[in-house]
Design an enzyme around this catalytic site. Structure first.
Site, PDB file in Angstrom:
ATOM      1  CB  THR A 140      -0.894   0.093   1.241  1.00  0.00           C
ATOM      2  OG1 THR A 140      -0.152  -0.375   2.356  1.00  0.00           O
ATOM      3  CG2 THR A 140      -2.141  -0.697   1.077  1.00  0.00           C
TER       4      THR A 140
ATOM      5  N   GLY B 174       3.793  -3.217   8.061  1.00  0.00           N
ATOM      6  CA  GLY B 174       4.237  -3.536   9.414  1.00  0.00           C
ATOM      7  C   GLY B 174       5.710  -3.896   9.427  1.00  0.00           C
TER       8      GLY B 174
ATOM      9  CD  GLU C  52      -4.334  -9.368   4.140  1.00  0.00           C
ATOM     10  OE1 GLU C  52      -4.540  -9.657   2.957  1.00  0.00           O
ATOM     11  OE2 GLU C  52      -3.205  -9.164   4.605  1.00  0.00           O
TER      12      GLU C  52
END
Lengths: 659, 666
Positions: free
Chosen positions: A138, A177, A421
């Site tokens: 992203t 992350g 997701e």
């Protein structure tokens, strides 16, 4: 000692809690293993979450890294392996409070998307933690819609390298992350350009930090994206690339390759990519969604029998708040939902396993169905459970608002699942696309996957229920759900058709129907959930002890859904106004029945106090004592606040002269 | 600060609006002059360097408390310096200073001082009021206990009168009786008004209020017999030191009981208070503030989500074209526009309650309390209805911002965590709904026995003449015109009447089954809450619709009419079961309602940004990178993130402490 109010609740259980626990786990052996893993983790002080609610973002992050590092040692000590039966319980025992989760995604993406040569090079390094991986997809300006990503990778034939760039601010990688502080490498998704031609999104392995001193590599700007609603322990990061060069071999080339002369070759099918997404969506349902809801129910229901408020009868002592019908109406449907979604998770796992076996035989026919189901259920279950956890939070009144209740963190964590997701609305529309296709096929007599053959059934008819007891018959309510799903899907299909025939462009017609389409997709998932719950209960015939209570829960789940969505069932008259009153009456009766077993039903989830980490939800129900003791640990009570000397004191003493 | 150009999308949106946002702002503020004054006060605060500070998102809880205390002290001084004394103007000043967040002196200013004014004797006012006004005494209001909230009679703290020394002895006899939650109690206050069960001459006389010193003036150390502290981290309210208080044989002089109404004489004789109806007034006032707060909090969330949705582009609508603004997706409009309409509806409801309260409280002073019970009952339900709706709406707005909504930089997480406790405080919402229901059932009973009722419940009068018959659908349904808000309000009225009647009948049926009154009430409470909700929904639809005729500017009226229609139709669509089951609307009409909702989304779309601009939140007050007026979202997210505590050093210390050793070992 156990709070007597809570102890009493346990004495009157209508079933064996232990038997239910074992059944939920899927057998005694699994219960044993799960408990052993939980015990091993919780007895190790490094994994303690005792101070979690008092820690700053920096402290949370550091603790998560420490735990991740320590976990490697622990697994070695205990003889646990990634493929062993213990593995899936480790994450549960840690409550997810651990770093390097993206490291695993990094490894998986290389395994799936890389060539044998790449796998042989990178996987051992990653497995030995010689590098720490992340997964950068992203961007600031782009999420679910992958084709819109703007990061570029241009092939330089002279040096045989790709040059990666972040051409503008909206192209900065954002959210991955482990990338803000920990990762040394990441898989970057970028638009591939060769000889000026764009070939679309491709994955590249990029080193971002030095393996010696962890400083950023040249051309890399990376850091943490700042505080969030939760996940303080994860360093979600940003990444800007300025003419970063990686060798040609760093493009993951299991499915496509840029040859030294710049020739682009595609090989094999990329459909397997979809399978990965499907797997991830289904796997998150249990750990990230259903378990948090089970925890929230445990906390809220135990607290609701300890908390007393107002009097139900004059002269008596104040009543347990769970004895109020309004409190039952808030909590018990959420408890039923936790069970319903536990079972739907089993259903989806089975669907997935079947699909996987087909894929191994190079049969990709089940993929569209799998993709549609995983999308729809991910959306429906995350949305349902998120609002369920919030209901539990608010049902605990003021104390629910304290972090020490454990509920705010459960809520802020579960609600992220509605977005990651795949954003839920987009996922529901993907499911709707599949359903409309199947409906059209079914109505012209073409074959459709077994899970949606119901779409071919005519929708006419009326609900045959004659009294409120009829609504306790699974066949009656399952049919009602089925009817409702078919009606919503068929009427939306008809509307789409009408619009297109009246000259509206296809994409415009689609956009004009999206509210209805999303509703239809949810209705489908709701129907399957009810049907599956009823089927699960039926299979319980050999376990009479728990079948009865599961049947009640199933009835409650189904009737609550009709009661709270009355309009869609009444709309075409399938259920009449008088029948709706019967549904309401049956639903309210069930609340009183399940009330009696509410505590045993949450006890059966078998969470330890350390797992719950809640002052309100402990097994012994010593709510107030614990709340008081835990508050003492707050830094605001330990440290001497500089605020008094700096501001309060002048305020209290010198103000007068200034006024 | 570098001045940035306005984002092109937002510029276009604003240029295309069909009305002038300022005109609507004036309506919300209650006149152009009020708007001018509000902005004047806003500028006083925002241009004052004393009130500037680092983004609170990057501070620890202790640091946030410290900032808040610093600003509160300055605020009190500056309010007096500027001579700002009007309650609304104080409210504006305070919310700009604290940017819509709570602060440690809230209870001192909002509860301690007013309680002294209303419940202290003149002699007590002499002793306490001026020191409190001058902040030598900082007080809080300690009511809730660990084990007891909304049900006041259940409180366990005791105050036992000792005639020998003419003192009250205060005790927290159990763990559950520890005072818990009062704002400003943990660290800030040196006094508290404590609610306790009064015992004198061996008898319990119920709850009374006492002024209790808790910390030593000068050192700020807790007094002997007092245990006081902070209750620890919460979902939000980081800057507030919500506290606990435990008292062990703590003695205060007899004169510290607030004795304007009830009294204990030196020998221990108890003198009963007169009517307690007056306390209704305070509750009504506070609930009206919560209704206003619901409107404002939802407006802030809508401003952020709608501006961001105009800036954010995603996927494709038409093949081959650039990614569209996400606000062009029907699903996004369906999430946000009904909430926008709701925010406006709640603004008008808040203003209505405030006006009615002002009018009635005039009557209170003249002794006419006849309207108070209805207003009290109505505000209970409206407090619950609006706070529940806003609570869910704020979350919906956050979700509509996708991943970035989850970041603290969006500002919505803070709006949510600050707002959500209002579903609980000042009366837990379900309990509030049941209070309204009690009034509705009482009114219904009056009507059934032939009396007439007045006010917002007067629709119940019709029940006796034209019984609601679900079977006779067609005739009634035909009369509802789905393009006419006034006609739709009638439909809401019929729904409320039907649900009140159904709940009252079910209650009667339970009573007929020989259930005790309390039992029967409990077994009907889900129905009763539904009835209250329907009643509140009707009131809101009615007030919004009534507001339209007061808007003089045609362009503004046109857009507000669309919004009002959306509010009313969306409510029907969401609760269509009620309308269908009661035969108020037919199946075909529901289909039309659903269709019309979607058509209205497209009608409102061009004015969406102007409609949130009209709320007129300053960027500093909005506190959101996603919702910035200029729409330069991404650049500023990046700047914001750089300030994150994790980014203070390039290599985080955990690398040296944990990562490196592990890599060396494996």
């Amino acid at each position: 000692s156990v709070n007597p109010d809570l102890a009493n609740e346990r004495q009157t259980a209508s079933f064996s809690v232990e038997k239910l626990t074992v059944w939920l786990d899927g057998g005694e052996e699994r219960t044993r293993i799960r408990r052993a893993v939980v015990e091993a983790i919780e007895s190790d002080p490094v994994f303690s979450r005792e101070n979690q609610y008092f820690q700053t973002q920096n402290e949370r992050y550091e603790a998560a890294v420490r735990k991740a590092v320590h976990l490697q040692k622990k697994m070695h000590e205990m003889g646990w392996t990634e493929n062993g039966p213990e593995f899936k319980y480790i994450y549960r025992a840690l409550s997810g409070d651990v770093a390097f989760l993206l490291h695993r995604i990094f490894m998986r993406s290389i395994s799936v998307l890389g060539s044998d040569k790449q796998i042989a090079k990178w996987i051992p390094l990653a497995a030995q933690y010689q590098l720490i991986g992340s997964y950068a997809q992203t961007e600031l300006g782009h999420g679910t819609y992958l084709q819109g990503l703007e990061t570029t990778a241009v092939f330089d034939i002279t040096t045989q390298e790709f040059i990666l760039n972040t051409p503008k601010i909206s192209a900065v990688k954002w959210w991955p992350g482990d990338m803000g502080r920990s990762a040394t490498h990441t898989v970057v998704f970028a638009q591939l350009y060769v000889h000026g031609k764009c070939y679309g999104m491709h994955p590249f392995i990029v080193q971002i930090r030095s393996l010696q001193d962890h400083s950023l590599c040249p051309g890399i700007i990376a850091g943490d994206i700042g505080p969030k609603m939760n996940f303080e322990h994860i360093d979600n990061g940003y990444l800007m690339l300025q003419n970063v060069r990686v060798p040609r071999e760093n493009m993951l080339n299991g499915f496509c390759e840029v040859q030294p002369d710049g020739t682009y070759i595609r090989r094999g099918s990329q459909q397997i990519n979809y399978f990965t997404m499907t797997t991830v969506r289904i796997s998150l349902i249990s750990d990230e969604v259903v378990i948090p809801l089970m925890k929230a129910c445990t906390i809220a229901i135990r607290y609701s029998v300890v908390r007393r408020q107002s009097k139900l009868k004059p002269g008596e002592e104040e009543a347990k708040i769970l004895d109020y019908q309004t409190q039952q109406d808030k909590l018990l449907p959420q408890l039923a939902a936790a069970y319903a979604f536990h079972f739907i998770n089993d259903y989806l796992q089975e669907l997935l396993d079947r699909g996987y076996r087909e894929i191994q035989r190079k049969n990709f026919d089940t993929l569209p169905e799998l993709h549609a189901f995983s999308s729809g259920f991910k959306a429906m279950v995350t949305q349902y459970c998120t609002s369920a956890v919030e209901i539990c939070l608010r049902a605990c009144g003021g104390h629910g608002y304290s972090l020490l209740s454990g509920l705010p963190s459960l809520y802020t964590k579960i609600l992220a699942s509605c977005i990651y997701e795949g954003e839920n609305t987009i996922l529901l529309l993907q499911t709707a696309r599949f359903l409309i296709k199947c409906f059209t096929a079914a109505s012209t007599g073409q074959p459709v996957p077994p899970s949606v053959t119901y779409l071919a059934v005519g929708e006419a008819g009326k609900c045959p229920a004659k009294n409120k007891l009829d609504f306790l018959c699974p066949d009656i309510y399952t049919k009602a759900y089925q009817h409702m799903a078919v009606r919503l899907i068929s009427s939306t299909a008809a509307k789409l058709q009408d619009l297109i025939q009246s000259g509206v462009k296809k994409y415009d017609a689609w956009n004009q129907c999206t509210v209805q389409l999303a509703q239809a997709a949810k209705a489908h998932c709701h129907y399957i959930t009810v049907k599956n719950f009823a089927a699960t209960v039926e299979k319980l015939q050999t376990k009479a002890g728990i079948q009865k209570i599961m049947k009640h829960l199933c009835d409650l789940f189904a009737l609550h859904g009709i009661f709270s969505n009355a309009g869609v069932f009444l709309h075409d008259g399938y259920i009449s106004g008088a029948q709706m009153d019967m549904v309401t009456a049956s639903y309210l009766d069930l609340l009183a029945v399940i009330r009696k077993d509410a505590v045993p039903l949450v006890d059966a989830f078998d969470f330890t106090d350390k797992t719950l980490n809640s002052a309100l939800g402990s097994y012994d129900g010593q709510v107030y004592q614990r709340l008081y003791e835990w508050a003492q640990k707050s830094p605001t009570n330990k440290q001497i606040s500089p605020a008094y000397e700096k501001y309060l004191k002048p305020l209290l003493h010198n103000m007068l002269s200034k006024l | 600060v570098m001045m940035m150009k306005m984002n092109e999308d937002l510029r276009r949106e604003r240029a295309a609006a069909t009305f002038q946002p300022e005109l609507l702002t004036h309506i919300l503020d209650g006149g152009a002059e009020r708007t001018r004054r509000r902005k004047e006060i806003e500028a006083l605060v925002i241009n004052d360097p004393d009130f500037q500070h680092e983004d609170l998102n990057f501070l620890s809880r202790s640091q946030r408390y410290e900032q808040a205390i610093r600003k509160s002290s300055l605020m009190v001084m500056k309010l007096r310096e500027y001579g700002i004394a009007d309650p609304e103007e104080i409210y504006w000043f305070k919310s700009f200073v604290h940017r819509g967040r709570p602060e440690p002196l809230d209870l001192h200013l909002g509860m301690f001082l007013p309680t002294l004014l209303t419940q202290a004797t003149p002699e007590q006012q002499d002793r306490f009021f001026m020191p409190a006004w001058n902040l030598e005494i900082i007080g809080t209001y300690a009511q809730t206990e660990m084990g007891h909230g909304t049900h006041l009679r259940g409180l366990e703290t005791t105050a036992t009168y000792d005639p020998a020394t003419q003192e009250f002895i205060l005790n927290s006899p159990t763990v559950t009786s520890i005072k818990w939650w009062p704002g400003g109690l943990g660290k800030t206050s040196n006094h508290a008004i404590v609610l306790a069960q009064l015992y004198t001459q061996g008898q319990c006389k119920g709850l009374h209020a006492f002024i209790v010193p808790i910390r030593q003036l000068g050192t700020h150390e807790p007094l002997p017999g007092i245990t006081v502290g902070d209750i620890g981290p919460k979902f939000g309210y980081d800057e507030m030191d919500n506290g606990y208080l435990k008292m062990e044989n703590f003695r205060i002089p007899r004169e510290n009981m607030l004795m304007k109404y009830a009294q204990v004489e030196p020998d221990g004789t108890y003198v009963k208070p007169l009517s307690d109806k007056l306390t209704y007034g305070t509750m009504v006032f506070i609930r009206s503030l919560i209704v206003g707060d619901s409107a404002r909090s939802l407006s802030r969330a809508c401003t952020i989500a709608i501006r961001y949705s105009a800036v954010r582009h995603q996927s494709e609508l038409k093949p081959g074209e650039p990614e569209p603004q996400i606000l062009d997706y029907q699903t996004q409009q369906y999430k946000l526009f009904p909430l926008l309409a709701t925010a406006y509806a709640f603004h008008f409801v808040g203003a209505y309650i405030k006006d009615t309260y002002r009018r009635i409280s005039g009557d209170i002073n003249e002794g006419d309390l006849s309207e108070l019970p209805e207003l009290h009952a109505l505000t209970a339900g409206l407090k619950a209805f609006t706070s529940w709706t806003a609570n869910a709406g704020i979350e919906e707005c956050r979700m509509a911002c996708g991943g970035h909504g989850y970041s603290r930089c969006s500002g919505i997480p803070d709006i949510y965590v600050t707002f959500t406790p209002s579903c609980t405080y000042e009366g837990e919402n379900t309990v509030m709904m049941l209070q309204t229901a009690r009034f509705l059932v009482k009114s219904y009973t009056q009507v059934s026995s032939g009396q007439r009722v007045t006010g917002m419940v007067s629709y119940l009068n019709d029940l006796s003449t034209q019984r609601i018959q679900p079977q006779h659908v067609a005739a009634r349904a035909a009369t509802v015109r789905i393009n006419d808000p006034v006609s739709l309000v009638e439909a809401y009225k019929a729904r409320a009447a039907r649900l009140v009647e159904a709940a009252a009948k079910n209650l009667q049926a339970e009573l007929n089954h020989r259930k005790s009154k309390e039992d029967a009430w409990n077994r009907t409470s889900v129905d009763l809450v539904r009835a209250s909700e329907a009643h509140c929904h009707y009131v809101i639809a009615k007030l919004f619709t009534a507001k339209l005729s007061e808007i003089s500017n045609a362009a503004v009226r046109a857009v507000m009419t669309d919004l009002c229609l959306l509010y009313v139709l969306y409510g029907i669509s969401k609760n269509m079961g009620d309308f269908l089951q009661a035969g108020i609307l037919a199946d075909a009409q529901i289909t039309q309602v659903n269709q019309h909702v979607k058509e209205l989304l497209a009608v409102i779309r061009p004015n969406a940004v102007a409609l949130v601009d009209s709320f007129d939140f300053h960027d500093v007050h909005l506190g959101s990178v996603l919702g910035r007026y200029d729409g330069n979202v991404y650049e500023n997210m990046f700047e914001w993130a750089k300030k994150s505590p994790l980014n203070k050093t390039e290599v985080h210390e955990s690398f040296h402490k944990h990562l490196k050793p592990m890599q060396a070992k494996l």
